[in-house]
Write an enzyme that holds these catalytic residues in place. Structure first.
Site, PDB file in Angstrom:
ATOM      1  N   GLY A  42      -6.429  -0.039   0.238  1.00 49.45           N
ATOM      2  CA  GLY A  42      -6.340   1.338  -0.273  1.00 49.45           C
ATOM      3  C   GLY A  42      -6.355   1.333  -1.795  1.00 49.45           C
ATOM      4  N   HIS A  43      -5.596   0.397  -2.390  1.00 53.55           N
ATOM      5  CA  HIS A  43      -5.590   0.294  -3.851  1.00 53.55           C
ATOM      6  C   HIS A  43      -6.945  -0.204  -4.357  1.00 53.55           C
ATOM      7  CE1 HIS A  43      -1.219  -0.250  -2.853  1.00 53.55           C
ATOM      8  NE2 HIS A  43      -1.136   0.668  -3.782  1.00 53.55           N
ATOM      9  N   SER A  75      -0.744   1.030   3.961  1.00 53.54           N
ATOM     10  CA  SER A  75       0.419   1.279   3.111  1.00 53.54           C
ATOM     11  C   SER A  75       1.081  -0.062   2.840  1.00 53.54           C
ATOM     12  CB  SER A  75       1.404   2.195   3.856  1.00 53.54           C
ATOM     13  OG  SER A  75       2.702   2.048   3.327  1.00 53.54           O
ATOM     14  N   SER A  76       1.688  -0.181   1.663  1.00 55.25           N
ATOM     15  CA  SER A  76       2.384  -1.432   1.335  1.00 55.25           C
ATOM     16  C   SER A  76       3.528  -1.683   2.317  1.00 55.25           C
ATOM     17  CB  SER A  76       2.939  -1.360  -0.085  1.00 55.25           C
ATOM     18  OG  SER A  76       1.894  -1.075  -0.973  1.00 55.25           O
ATOM     19  N   VAL A 104      -7.671   4.868   3.132  1.00 50.71           N
ATOM     20  CA  VAL A 104      -8.305   3.725   3.803  1.00 50.71           C
ATOM     21  C   VAL A 104      -7.444   3.385   5.026  1.00 50.71           C
ATOM     22  CG1 VAL A 104      -9.051   1.327   3.555  1.00 50.71           C
ATOM     23  CG2 VAL A 104      -9.208   2.886   1.608  1.00 50.71           C
ATOM     24  N   LEU A 113      -0.535  -4.725  -3.451  1.00 51.21           N
ATOM     25  CA  LEU A 113      -1.813  -4.033  -3.269  1.00 51.21           C
ATOM     26  C   LEU A 113      -2.495  -4.367  -1.943  1.00 51.21           C
ATOM     27  CD1 LEU A 113      -3.250  -4.361  -6.898  1.00 51.21           C
ATOM     28  CD2 LEU A 113      -1.680  -2.649  -5.957  1.00 51.21           C
ATOM     29  N   ASP A 142      -1.223   9.759  -0.139  1.00 46.42           N
ATOM     30  CA  ASP A 142       0.011  10.385  -0.632  1.00 46.42           C
ATOM     31  C   ASP A 142      -0.349  11.765  -1.159  1.00 46.42           C
ATOM     32  OD1 ASP A 142       1.869   8.158  -0.216  1.00 46.42           O
ATOM     33  OD2 ASP A 142       0.617   7.139  -1.665  1.00 46.42           O
ATOM     34  N   GLY A 193      -4.493   8.081  -4.423  1.00 42.65           N
ATOM     35  CA  GLY A 193      -4.969   8.103  -3.038  1.00 42.65           C
ATOM     36  C   GLY A 193      -4.640   9.411  -2.335  1.00 42.65           C
ATOM     37  N   GLN A 194      -5.564   9.839  -1.497  1.00 41.64           N
ATOM     38  CA  GLN A 194      -5.373  11.023  -0.647  1.00 41.64           C
ATOM     39  C   GLN A 194      -4.232  10.786   0.352  1.00 41.64           C
ATOM     40  OE1 GLN A 194      -7.017  14.022  -0.383  1.00 41.64           O
ATOM     41  NE2 GLN A 194      -6.119  14.602   1.602  1.00 41.64           N
TER      42      GLN A 194
END
Ligand code: PAF
Length: 303
Positions: free
Chosen positions: A42-43, A197-198, A188, A39, A162, A159-160
């Site tokens: 963004g998460h 992103s992860s 974010v 995480l 993806d 999330g927007q």
């Protein structure tokens, strides 16, 4: 406070029923935040949005093998459960569901899967065949497993960033009549503009710097759209291609709901209404995607 972590569907159902049952509000609500762990902020934004709108918030952490075409990619996907649970606790999540592969797919991979159809074949679908079928299959399962046993209203957060995934989940929910509301949360970004992103953790310093060209190119189009100018996609593509560490996979302007390409219209006539710019590129060994909503603002400074 640290959220309770459960690993079986039975424990999840018992725990959500207990949490919802303890509320004395008229109509309770449950917010679900599905994740694959590793995480980042963004998460956290998804979890905070869910916390702000629901009585009970459940996050799931499950690295779904069905949505990985490449076994190496699945293998190297970061697993950081302890830190993830801590972050979710800080965002006010009540319960974390972190099931094993056998719990989600008892008896091995499911014989019956969802098909993302035509919308799942383009853009990401072209580069990751089968990815969206696997993603929809697990999202459907997670929505079912966390479904409130009471008549609580049910919302799920995505999330927007993806955006194709989001569009497909919305279609699944509407086409297959899932009584859950899908809520989108804005992307974010790092202070420099890189969409979180992860996978960003696999970029070295030079690659992180190079990757900024993606958001720069998207911003270029957003500016033209808001000024109601024709979109100069060729220049935006050239900007990305000028960065030697970045290998562009696709860059397209599409309808913001159907993801159908807008074609030359938006390049030759003044931009009006709304659209969406989609981009994907490889930076070193890392595949990155990003997107930017486009909106004409006829009342803006140039309008
Ligand atoms: O976006 C993700 O993290 C995953 O695709 C999701 C929605 C949790 C399904 O595995």
């Amino acid at each position: 406070m640290s959220p309770r972590v459960v690993t079986t569907a039975a424990e999840l159902r018992a725990a959500t029923t207990e949490l919802l049952g303890a509320l004395d509000s008229g109509r309770a609500s449950l917010g679900l935040v599905p994740t694959m762990g590793a995480l980042h902020e963004g998460h956290a934004a998804l979890a905070r949005a869910a916390r702000g709108e629901n009585d009970v918030v459940v996050a799931t952490i499950f690295v779904n093998p069905l949505q990985f075409g490449d076994p190496t990619d699945l293998e190297r996907y970061p697993r950081t459960l302890e830190a993830d649970v801590e972050m979710l606790g800080q965002c006010g999540v009540d319960l974390v569901f972190a099931p094993s592969r056998d719990e989600v797919y008892p008896g091995g991979e499911p014989l019956i899967r969802l098909s993302a159809g035509r919308l799942g074949e383009k853009f990401e679908g072209e580069f990751r065949p089968g990815h969206f079928d696997g993603m929809l299959t697990v999202v459907a399962k997670l929505l079912h497993l966390a479904w409130p046993a009471t008549d609580a209203s049910y919302r799920a957060y995505f999330g927007q960033k993806d955006v194709q995934q989001l569009a497909l989940i919305r279609r699944m929910v509407s086409d297959l009549s899932f009584a859950a509301e899908i809520r989108a949360v804005p992307t974010v970004r790092s202070p420099e503009g890189l969409a979180l992103s992860s996978r960003n953790r696999f970029l070295n310093e030079e690659e992180s710097e190079a990757a900024l060209v993606l958001s720069r190119a998207l911003r270029l189009l957003a500016g033209q759209a808001s000024r109601c100018e024709p979109l100069d996609l060729d220049s935006a593509v050239a900007l990305v291609k000028s960065q030697p560490l970045v290998e562009l996979e696709y860059f397209e302007v599409v309808d913001h709901e159907t993801l159908e390409p807008l074609g030359f219209n938006c390049r030759e006539t003044p931009f009006s209404g709304e659209g969406l710019a989609l981009i994907a590129a490889r930076v070193g060994s890392v595949r990155l995607i990003d997107n930017q909503p486009l909106k004409a603002d006829p009342a803006g400074p140039q309008g």
